[in-house]
Design an enzyme around this catalytic site. Structure first.
Site, PDB file in Angstrom:
ATOM      1  N   LYS A 173      39.052  52.313  43.396  1.00 57.08           N
ATOM      2  CA  LYS A 173      38.317  52.762  42.214  1.00 57.08           C
ATOM      3  C   LYS A 173      36.981  52.019  42.167  1.00 57.08           C
ATOM      4  CE  LYS A 173      37.868  52.756  37.290  1.00 57.08           C
ATOM      5  NZ  LYS A 173      38.205  52.073  36.033  1.00 57.08           N
ATOM      6  N   GLY A 234      37.432  50.308  26.633  1.00 57.17           N
ATOM      7  CA  GLY A 234      38.091  49.444  25.678  1.00 57.17           C
ATOM      8  C   GLY A 234      37.821  49.749  24.225  1.00 57.17           C
ATOM      9  N   ALA A 260      38.578  55.660  30.501  1.00 61.33           N
ATOM     10  CA  ALA A 260      37.998  54.837  29.436  1.00 61.33           C
ATOM     11  C   ALA A 260      37.885  55.594  28.123  1.00 61.33           C
ATOM     12  CB  ALA A 260      36.625  54.297  29.813  1.00 61.33           C
ATOM     13  N   GLY A 261      38.207  54.885  27.044  1.00 63.26           N
ATOM     14  CA  GLY A 261      38.017  55.401  25.703  1.00 63.26           C
ATOM     15  C   GLY A 261      39.272  55.879  25.011  1.00 63.26           C
ATOM     16  N   ASN A 282      43.967  51.435  30.092  1.00 60.79           N
ATOM     17  CA  ASN A 282      44.480  50.074  30.132  1.00 60.79           C
ATOM     18  C   ASN A 282      44.641  49.536  28.713  1.00 60.79           C
ATOM     19  OD1 ASN A 282      43.541  46.999  31.928  1.00 60.79           O
ATOM     20  ND2 ASN A 282      45.201  47.414  30.545  1.00 60.79           N
ATOM     21  N   THR A 283      43.520  49.376  28.011  1.00 62.11           N
ATOM     22  CA  THR A 283      43.534  48.728  26.703  1.00 62.11           C
ATOM     23  C   THR A 283      44.430  49.439  25.701  1.00 62.11           C
ATOM     24  OG1 THR A 283      41.257  48.006  27.137  1.00 62.11           O
ATOM     25  CG2 THR A 283      42.054  47.818  24.877  1.00 62.11           C
TER      26      THR A 283
END
EC number: 2.8.1.10
Length: 330
Positions: A173, A234, A260-261, A282-283
């Site tokens: 990635k 995040g 993301a987001g 992830n977050t």
């Protein structure tokens, strides 16, 4: 021979030689066990349809349930990137967890087959410290080395060369950040890194802006997947750019994954409903109050969003439209 009778059936005049209501139902190529019958404004119990005689001049209502159906779900709805096939469309990260044990439990609950991993220096002061590979087996879960924290093409390229040396990975990635506040990608550096890495035999899945033109340029440069952001890394804001992500999906010939987001399960479902091949997060899992439970929720959301996309969304209407048909109203 039975005499011909004239009856009123569901509002229309009909002639029939049926002697009983059950015989009439079969004449209509229906199953008596699957309908309800009203004769002269009195419900006829289904158990008596065989014996209830039909008389000339009777008025009958025969009803059943109507609705919609769907084709059987595809038995195999796997997806492929760079010739490698996966069943799960959810990719999860390995940062921000309380410890490796919690991380491993969340990965298992998510059903993910790919995890992103950062490349960092070995802690030479404690070489016996636990490592991620002790908890998430790279022989069972595909590791996707990433370039998180890299702000130039050269940093990213160097990082992934080390990753390949450490684990033999070529599916990677790539992200090259423009600045620390937004963590938006620097597309000029990202494109340059993509070209170099592809030329060296890497298979880069590339984090990018939600721009259909930039996504196509990355694909032409050798990206094996494009990964537009849904919102800043995040942030948990959810997908802010549905139109442009849909355009990227429509124009791409490589997999498209939202990266993301995502903040909660409904965000993941939205991404899949847009036609994306997968979601990376992830977050949203790691910072949930119960990461393992959230991982399970994300798994279900990705699956639900994919099913909804395959089913085909109903058209949007400006005004109400009744669910029950007016035809056949008693």
């Amino acid at each position: 021979m039975s005499a011909t009778k004239t009856i009123t059936l569901n509002g229309d005049t009909r002639r029939t030689t049926a002697r009983t209501i059950a015989a009439l139902v079969r004449e209509l190529e229906l199953e008596p066990a699957k309908v309800a019958v009203e004769r002269n404004h009195v419900i006829v119990p289904r158990s008596t349809l065989e014996e209830t005689a039909l008389a000339d001049g009777d008025t009958l209502e025969i009803v059943h349930f109507v609705g919609g159906g769907s084709a059987a779900a595809k038995a195999d709805d796997s997806w492929s990137v760079a010739g490698r096939t996966f069943r799960s469309r959810l990719i999860v990260g390995t940062g921000k967890y309380r410890d490796f044990e919690q991380n491993a439990a969340a990965v298992e609950a998510s059903g993910a087959e790919i995890v992103t991993v950062a490349v960092r220096r070995v802690n030479v002061s404690d070489p016996k410290a636990p490592m991620l590979t002790d908890y998430i087996d790279p022989r069972k879960i595909t590791y996707l080395p990433n370039t998180a924290g890299c702000f130039t093409a050269d940093e990213a390229i160097r990082t992934l060369r080390l990753a390949r040396e450490a684990g033999g990975w070529d599916l990677v990635k790539l992200e090259v950040l423009g600045e620390a506040r937004t963590l938006y990608p620097d597309m000029r550096e990202t494109l340059r890194a993509t070209e170099v890495l592809a030329g060296e035999g890497f298979l880069p899945m590339v984090y990018c802006v939600d721009d259909p033109i930039a996504a196509k340029q990355l694909e032409d440069a050798g990206a094996v997947a494009v990964m537009p952001l849904g919102a800043p890394i995040g942030s948990g804001l959810g997908i802010q750019n549905r139109v442009t992500i849909r355009l990227i999906v429509e124009g791409a010939s490589v997999p498209v994954l939202v990266d993301a987001g995502v903040g909660t399960a409904s965000d993941a479902a939205v991404g899949m409903e847009l036609g994306c091949d997968g979601i990376l997060m992830n977050t949203a899992i790691a910072e949930a109050k119960d990461p393992v439970r959230m991982a399970r929720a994300m798994k279900l959301a990705v699956e639900a969003g994919r099913e909804a996309y395959l089913a085909g969304r109903m058209g949007r209407r400006m005004y109400a439209d009744p669910s029950s048909p007016l035809a056949g109203l008693i």
